[in-house]
Motif scaffolding. Structure first.
Motif, PDB file in Angstrom:
ATOM      1  N   HIS A 142      68.398  -5.854  56.531  1.00  0.00           N
ATOM      2  CA  HIS A 142      67.425  -5.249  57.622  1.00  0.00           C
ATOM      3  C   HIS A 142      66.022  -5.851  57.724  1.00  0.00           C
ATOM      4  O   HIS A 142      65.567  -6.558  56.865  1.00  0.00           O
ATOM      5  CB  HIS A 142      67.489  -3.861  56.809  1.00  0.00           C
ATOM      6  N   ASP A 179      62.289  -6.684  49.501  1.00  0.00           N
ATOM      7  CA  ASP A 179      62.949  -5.482  50.380  1.00  0.00           C
ATOM      8  C   ASP A 179      62.512  -5.622  51.772  1.00  0.00           C
ATOM      9  O   ASP A 179      61.576  -4.888  52.176  1.00  0.00           O
ATOM     10  CB  ASP A 179      62.769  -4.143  49.714  1.00  0.00           C
ATOM     11  N   ASP A 180      63.003  -6.102  52.617  1.00  0.00           N
ATOM     12  CA  ASP A 180      64.034  -7.020  52.603  1.00  0.00           C
ATOM     13  C   ASP A 180      63.772  -8.383  53.315  1.00  0.00           C
ATOM     14  O   ASP A 180      64.410  -9.074  54.135  1.00  0.00           O
ATOM     15  CB  ASP A 180      65.321  -6.541  53.234  1.00  0.00           C
ATOM     16  N   GLU A 185      66.444   0.842  58.481  1.00  0.00           N
ATOM     17  CA  GLU A 185      67.437   0.848  57.346  1.00  0.00           C
ATOM     18  C   GLU A 185      66.688   1.813  56.368  1.00  0.00           C
ATOM     19  O   GLU A 185      67.487   2.722  55.777  1.00  0.00           O
ATOM     20  CB  GLU A 185      67.483  -0.326  56.468  1.00  0.00           C
ATOM     21  N   GLU A 186      65.405   1.875  56.022  1.00  0.00           N
ATOM     22  CA  GLU A 186      64.591   2.537  55.218  1.00  0.00           C
ATOM     23  C   GLU A 186      64.494   3.934  55.516  1.00  0.00           C
ATOM     24  O   GLU A 186      64.337   4.753  54.685  1.00  0.00           O
ATOM     25  CB  GLU A 186      63.183   1.935  55.135  1.00  0.00           C
ATOM     26  N   ASP A 220      70.485  -7.341  50.836  1.00  0.00           N
ATOM     27  CA  ASP A 220      69.248  -6.501  50.678  1.00  0.00           C
ATOM     28  C   ASP A 220      68.621  -6.693  49.610  1.00  0.00           C
ATOM     29  O   ASP A 220      69.274  -6.077  48.221  1.00  0.00           O
ATOM     30  CB  ASP A 220      69.746  -5.202  51.179  1.00  0.00           C
ATOM     31  N   MET A 221      67.577  -7.611  49.483  1.00  0.00           N
ATOM     32  CA  MET A 221      67.054  -7.830  47.958  1.00  0.00           C
ATOM     33  C   MET A 221      67.651  -8.624  47.073  1.00  0.00           C
ATOM     34  O   MET A 221      68.368  -8.230  46.412  1.00  0.00           O
ATOM     35  CB  MET A 221      66.644  -6.572  47.259  1.00  0.00           C
TER      36      MET A 221
HETATM   37 ZN   LIG Z   1      66.273  -2.607  51.479  1.00  0.00          ZN
END
Ligand SMILES: [Zn+2]
Length: 334
Positions: free
Chosen positions: A127, A145-146, A182-183, A211-212
């Protein structure tokens, strides 16, 4: 760079020569192109992408527009095309698709067409958005993130592109999918799967979601390189086995499946973009380093990233995607 003695150079070339003779062509290619992914480039990009200028990349806001311009620019500079139309890398998501006053936003897509099975698509996703500016005015840079997944995805795309230019293009097509929103509720990935899949979902072989992947959580502090894998065995045993094999053969990261437990209270399986693909019966792997004290705080900054770990993790995801894209048969859902 450290100086090498002539003896060391001759010795190492003899070793690499003899070892390469025992390897298959595919193994040599994976190693060659994985090496184009490097910590320096990841770091250079992340320091820009997670800088204050991008204002925390909140969906629909000016900082997010800078983020998509940055991503597009990397693809344009590398000559990696868009699957939408020439020079149009943005999948526009109208304001009406969002709730709570979120403004119109964009996914960014690039792809490499497969040489033998172009209609079968392997997706790698990350994302592009984050949570913006806090009410006290502090910027949430979202380096891990991210930002970490975003620059990993860009480096993976460059590696596949180098391979393609040398005539070693993947058999299946690869879609590099940078999703927005995404968030705020996995909007970008749900728009792609539910409203406008650029490639038919039934032709989509797998989604590897990043993601991360740039940090170390409390559980693994001071330890060797690791990654949490989530979802790899839920839809395809073959995907899980392949992912394990690639890791053992080339990287030997410590794979942690704690969060893959069906009853895990964190429910991470449902909390990032891969879920919209899994919901559609598409096998997924979610790559994740776990949460940390800087998670969703202004202190998630690029100086705290472990670039050496990020490099190896990115290479691992590249190699896994390579195997999925190049193996003879499409991986099976069971
Ligand atoms: Zn994320």
């Amino acid at each position: 760079m450290k100086k090498l003695s002539l003896f060391a150079i001759i010795a190492s070339s003899l070793i690499s020569c003899s070892s390469s003779q025992n390897k298959s062509k595919s193994e040599n290619l994976i190693e060659t192109y994985a090496q184009t992914i490097n910590a320096e480039e990841l770091k250079e990009m992340l320091y820009i992408y997670a800088s204050d200028e991008y204002e925390g990349r909140k969906t629909g806001e000016p900082g997010q527009k800078k983020a998509i311009a940055f991503i597009k620019n990397v693809y344009v500079e590398n000559g990696i095309p868009s699957p939408i139309s020439e020079n149009d890398y943005f999948q526009e998501i109208p304001e009406s698709y969002f709730h709570h006053g979120i403004k119109a936003s964009e996914n960014v897509l690039a792809y490499i067409e497969g040489s033998e099975k172009p209609d079968e698509i392997v997706i790698i996703s990350a994302h592009l958005d984050h949570i913006g500016i806090s009410s006290d005015g502090e910027i949430n840079n979202g380096a891990d993130d991210d930002g970490s997944g975003t620059v990993a995805l860009l480096e993976i795309a460059e590696a596949f592109n180098e391979a393609k230019k040398a005539g070693n293009g993947p058999k299946r097509s690869i879609l590099f999918l940078h999703v927005t929103g995404e968030e705020l509720g996995l909007y970008g990935s749900s728009y792609y799967t539910n409203v406008d899949p650029i490639f038919p979902l039934e032709n989509t072989v797998a989604d590897l979601n990043i993601d991360m992947v740039g940090r170390v959580d409390a559980k693994h502090e001071g330890g060797e390189n690791y990654l949490y894998l989530i979802g790899s065995d839920r839809l395809s045993t073959e995907l899980h086995d392949l992912s394990e094999e690639i890791n053992k053969k080339y990287f030997n990261l410590n794979f942690d499946y704690t969060y893959n437990a069906i009853n895990d209270p964190n429910r991470f399986y449902y909390r990032s973009d891969h879920y919209n693909f899994a919901k559609n019966n598409i096998p997924v792997i979610f790559y994740f380093n776990g949460t940390h004290a800087d998670y969703h705080r202004p202190s998630d900054t690029p100086d705290k990233i472990n670039y050496e770990f990020l490099e190896t993790r990115t290479r691992l995801i590249f190699a896994t995607a390579w195997e999925i894209a190049n193996r003879e048969e499409r991986i099976k859902v069971d």
